[in-house]
Design an enzyme around this catalytic site. Structure first.
Site, short mmCIF file in Angstrom:
data_model
loop_
_atom_site.label_atom_id
_atom_site.label_comp_id
_atom_site.label_asym_id
_atom_site.label_seq_id
_atom_site.Cartn_x
_atom_site.Cartn_y
_atom_site.Cartn_z
N HIS A 1 -5.83 13.72 -21.21
CA HIS A 1 -4.93 13.07 -22.17
C HIS A 1 -5.65 12.31 -23.29
CE1 HIS A 1 -5.81 9.38 -19.94
NE2 HIS A 1 -5.40 8.72 -21.00
C1 UD1 Z 1 -2.47 5.58 -24.51
C2 UD1 Z 1 -3.69 4.68 -24.65
C3 UD1 Z 1 -4.80 5.21 -23.74
C4 UD1 Z 1 -4.33 5.35 -22.32
C5 UD1 Z 1 -3.05 6.19 -22.28
C6 UD1 Z 1 -2.50 6.19 -20.87
C7 UD1 Z 1 -4.00 3.68 -26.88
C8 UD1 Z 1 -4.75 3.75 -28.15
N1 UD1 Z 1 -4.20 4.70 -26.03
O1 UD1 Z 1 -2.82 6.86 -24.98
O2 UD1 Z 1 -5.89 4.29 -23.76
O3 UD1 Z 1 -5.33 5.98 -21.56
O4 UD1 Z 1 -2.07 5.62 -23.15
O5 UD1 Z 1 -1.64 7.25 -20.63
O6 UD1 Z 1 -3.27 2.75 -26.66
N2 UD1 Z 1 4.10 10.56 -26.14
C9 UD1 Z 1 5.30 11.07 -25.73
N3 UD1 Z 1 6.05 10.30 -24.88
C10 UD1 Z 1 5.68 9.09 -24.43
C11 UD1 Z 1 4.46 8.58 -24.87
C12 UD1 Z 1 3.68 9.32 -25.73
O7 UD1 Z 1 5.69 12.17 -26.11
O8 UD1 Z 1 6.43 8.47 -23.65
C13 UD1 Z 1 3.25 11.39 -27.05
C14 UD1 Z 1 3.57 11.19 -28.53
O9 UD1 Z 1 3.42 12.40 -29.16
C15 UD1 Z 1 2.46 10.23 -28.96
C16 UD1 Z 1 1.29 10.67 -28.09
O10 UD1 Z 1 1.88 11.04 -26.85
O11 UD1 Z 1 2.17 10.31 -30.32
C17 UD1 Z 1 0.26 9.59 -27.87
O12 UD1 Z 1 0.84 8.40 -27.33
P1 UD1 Z 1 0.12 6.97 -27.49
O13 UD1 Z 1 0.86 5.96 -26.73
O14 UD1 Z 1 -0.15 6.70 -28.93
O15 UD1 Z 1 -1.30 7.19 -26.86
P2 UD1 Z 1 -1.71 7.86 -25.48
O16 UD1 Z 1 -2.45 9.11 -25.78
O17 UD1 Z 1 -0.56 7.92 -24.55
N1 UDP Z 2 -0.68 9.01 -13.20
C1 UDP Z 2 0.62 9.29 -12.76
N2 UDP Z 2 1.17 10.49 -13.12
C2 UDP Z 2 0.51 11.41 -13.85
C3 UDP Z 2 -0.81 11.12 -14.30
C4 UDP Z 2 -1.36 9.89 -13.97
O1 UDP Z 2 1.24 8.47 -12.07
O2 UDP Z 2 1.08 12.49 -14.13
C5 UDP Z 2 -1.28 7.71 -12.84
C6 UDP Z 2 -2.62 7.80 -12.17
O3 UDP Z 2 -2.47 7.96 -10.78
C7 UDP Z 2 -3.25 6.47 -12.54
C8 UDP Z 2 -2.71 6.21 -13.92
O4 UDP Z 2 -1.52 7.02 -14.05
O5 UDP Z 2 -2.84 5.44 -11.68
C9 UDP Z 2 -3.71 6.59 -14.96
O6 UDP Z 2 -3.10 6.63 -16.21
P1 UDP Z 2 -3.63 7.53 -17.42
O7 UDP Z 2 -4.44 8.65 -16.89
O8 UDP Z 2 -2.44 7.87 -18.24
O9 UDP Z 2 -4.48 6.52 -18.28
P2 UDP Z 2 -5.91 5.80 -18.17
O10 UDP Z 2 -6.10 5.32 -16.79
O11 UDP Z 2 -6.94 6.80 -18.60
O12 UDP Z 2 -5.81 4.73 -19.18
#
Ligand code: UD1
Ligand code: UDP
Length: 385
Positions: A222
């Site tokens: 991701h």
């Molecule tokens: C964010 C965090 C990252 C974390 C991750 C956990 C920042 C800069 N990044 O990344 O550190 O590891 O969350 O999962 O804060 N989107 C959806 N539905 C949702 C949420 C997101 O479709 O409910 C899609 C949208 O297209 C959006 C993209 O995901 O533009 C990115 O979402 P965003 O919250 O900006 O960053 P993450 O990649 O989720």
């Molecule tokens: N996780 C979850 N469902 C998923 C993928 C991840 O519940 O489909 C959980 C995972 O077990 C962990 C947390 O989400 O506890 C990690 O989040 P993510 O990988 O989105 O972000 P990061 O830890 O890299 O910030």
């Protein structure tokens, strides 16, 4: 004595999971002393990225949801700061608790510190030493406006000392006299608490996904550097497809929406080949209990996630990390995680190595005793009482 009021700030999926450990501890140990207000920035909003965790982990529904949603960094963070500042000024809490390194974390840190509310940073001190990651900027900035900093590992604690934080500081703590602690990892609290429940409630997944315990690979992707760079995403997913086909091994891949969107928009052919393979199971994001079950029963884990790297360790599974560097350096040093970047040859070599070697690996207790949330709340109370 009047109860203290804490604002527990969440926004992205892993923060809801982390905050659940604090919420549980407030309920079980400190309900007479702490009043908890949950604020959700709305950074994550799809049901399976947000609501599912509130339902399953039994966290109180957010008192406020700012509904900020997705946007470029500046707009997203700016909207969050505005909304959080309003809430802080009307609720007047004793402190704000923030988690990890997302834009929600940074927004909370800036809003609270400028209005003189103490910031409590859970998961402080982690560094990748790669400032191209938005998370690295968020971590550094948040740490440096926090009053209590809870480092999950020795390495994180040392990083804070290297940036000038002094373990010998004594109370009263403040922005100018912050306190650093080594606490263990709050995610470990959750894994210990939920692992047997996951096993009990989610074993239907084996049949649903047509997989057998200990014989499939669990993969998540991701990070922006892997999803938004099409060459990297192509390299990672093509390698996974080849490994699955060559080894006749199932890969289960719960995809973050960011990854599904990029795959669909940029790599249509590969997407079709993945979907047609009898060894690939692409699913929408799964719940925490489902993820816990899938991790616990996997043979190996491939990920760019911070949380999933650690959970691989909790469940004693080898882990291939789809990055050049990691904040969880102890795993790599220990030999149970390998950095493979998005490089097909490195991913394949790590895969073969772990396939043959997994029985001989050791998993020392790097992440504390699973009681980090209790410790953190005790220290917050001591500071405020
Ligand atoms: C964010 C965090 C990252 C974390 C991750 C956990 C920042 C800069 N990044 O990344 O550190 O590891 O969350 O999962 O804060 N989107 C959806 N539905 C949702 C949420 C997101 O479709 O409910 C899609 C949208 O297209 C959006 C993209 O995901 O533009 C990115 O979402 P965003 O919250 O900006 O960053 P993450 O990649 O989720
Ligand atoms: N996780 C979850 N469902 C998923 C993928 C991840 O519940 O489909 C959980 C995972 O077990 C962990 C947390 O989400 O506890 C990690 O989040 P993510 O990988 O989105 O972000 P990061 O830890 O890299 O910030």
């Amino acid at each position: 004595m009047a109860k203290i009021k804490i604002v527990n700030l969440v926004g992205a999926r892993p923060q809801i999971i982390k905050a659940s450990a604090i919420s549980r501890s407030v309920k079980n140990q400190f309900s007479g002393k702490i009043n908890e207000i949950i604020v959700h920035t709305g950074q994550h909003y799809d049901r399976e990225m947000s609501q599912v965790f509130f339902d399953e982990l039994e966290i109180t529904k957010p008192h406020y949801n700012l509904g900020v949603g997705s946007a470029r960094h500046g707009k997203q963070t700016g909207l969050m700061i505005t909304g959080i500042e309003d809430i802080l000024l009307s609720e007047k809490p004793d402190c704000l608790v923030i988690y990890g390194d997302t834009n929600s974390t940074l927004a909370g840190a800036l809003a609270a510190s400028k209005q003189h509310f103490p910031v409590i940073h859970v998961e402080a001190g982690l560094r990748s030493f790669n400032k191209k990651m938005p998370e690295e900027i968020n971590r550094i900035m948040s740490d440096h406006v926090s009053t209590l900093l809870f480092a999950p590992t020795n390495n994180a604690f040392k990083n804070l000392m290297a940036e000038g934080f002094r373990p010998e500081n004594s109370p009263p703590y403040s922005l100018d006299n912050p306190k650093i602690y080594l606490t263990g990892d709050i995610m470990y609290d959750n894994t210990l608490f939920f692992a047997s429940l996951a096993e009990k409630k989610k074993s239907f997944l084996l049949e649903k996904l047509q997989i057998e315990a200990d014989s499939y690979v669990l993969a998540t992707i991701h990070r922006d550097l892997n999803t938004d760079d099409v060459l990297r995403l192509n390299s990672i997913l093509s390698t996974i497809l080849s490994l699955a086909e060559e080894n006749r091994m199932v890969f289960v891949m719960p995809l973050h929406p960011r990854t599904s969107i990029s795959l669909k928009n940029n790599l249509g052919d590969l997407s079709a080949r993945l979907n047609n393979s009898k060894y690939i199971r692409i699913t929408p994001p799964v719940s925490f209990l489902e993820m816990t079950f899938l991790e616990k029963n996997s043979k190996m884990i491939i990920t760019d996630s911070g949380g999933v790297q650690k959970e691989s360790h909790f469940f004693r599974k080898p882990c291939i990390v789809l990055r050049k560097e990691t904040e969880w350096v102890e795993l790599v040093k220990n030999g149970t995680a390998m950095l493979a970047d998005a490089d097909s040859a490195l991913i394949s070599a790590a895969f073969s190595f772990f396939l043959n070697k997994s029985a001989n690996l050791e998993y020392p207790g790097f992440y504390g005793d699973g009681k980090s949330a209790d410790f953190i709340l005790k220290e917050i109370l001591m500071m405020l009482e």
